[in-house]
Design a protein around this motif. Structure first.
Motif, mmCIF file in Angstrom:
data_model
loop_
_atom_site.group_PDB
_atom_site.id
_atom_site.type_symbol
_atom_site.label_atom_id
_atom_site.label_comp_id
_atom_site.label_asym_id
_atom_site.label_seq_id
_atom_site.Cartn_x
_atom_site.Cartn_y
_atom_site.Cartn_z
ATOM 1 N N THR A 93 1.011 -1.238 -0.016
ATOM 2 C CA THR A 93 -0.110 0.042 0.142
ATOM 3 C C THR A 93 0.683 1.151 -0.055
ATOM 4 N N SER A 94 0.536 2.093 -0.683
ATOM 5 C CA SER A 94 1.275 3.454 -0.894
ATOM 6 C C SER A 94 0.669 4.687 -0.050
ATOM 7 N N ASN A 95 1.459 5.298 0.577
ATOM 8 C CA ASN A 95 1.103 6.106 1.261
ATOM 9 C C ASN A 95 1.375 7.720 0.696
ATOM 10 N N ALA A 96 1.869 7.573 -0.970
ATOM 11 C CA ALA A 96 2.111 8.798 -1.427
ATOM 12 C C ALA A 96 0.777 9.594 -1.893
ATOM 13 N N SER A 97 1.042 10.813 -1.617
ATOM 14 C CA SER A 97 -0.214 11.854 -2.272
ATOM 15 C C SER A 97 0.500 12.570 -3.284
ATOM 16 N N ILE A 98 -0.454 12.154 -4.355
ATOM 17 C CA ILE A 98 -0.012 13.147 -5.575
ATOM 18 C C ILE A 98 -0.943 14.152 -5.937
ATOM 19 N N LYS A 99 -0.727 15.407 -5.912
ATOM 20 C CA LYS A 99 -1.792 16.258 -6.189
ATOM 21 C C LYS A 99 -1.800 16.723 -7.643
ATOM 22 N N ASN A 100 -2.899 16.219 -8.359
ATOM 23 C CA ASN A 100 -3.256 16.147 -9.808
ATOM 24 C C ASN A 100 -4.604 16.397 -10.078
#
Length: 63
Positions: free
Chosen positions: A11-18
């Motif tokens: 599970t990724s906890n990355a947050s990509i604002k797009n």
């Protein structure tokens, strides 16, 4: 050797604002039928990238 060999669920906890442009298709009776439908994610080819989502209509689903 099974096709699942070596695969690990993560599970990724990355947050990509797009902002994502996409086309959504629902069957006509989707909201009232109670029928379960599969989720289909269609990944377009490289020449249809960019911000113009209309390019996807020419070869995407439900074509």
């Amino acid at each position: 050797m099974p096709a699942t060999a070596g695969q690990t669920a993560l599970t990724s906890n990355a947050s990509i604002k797009n902002d994502l442009n996409y086309l959504l298709y629902k069957p006509a009776d989707y909201d009232i039928s109670g029928t379960t439908y599969p989720l289909v994610v269609w990944l377009h080819g490289g020449d249809q990238g960019g911000r113009d989502v209309e390019k996807v209509r020419t070869s995407g689903l439900p074509k």
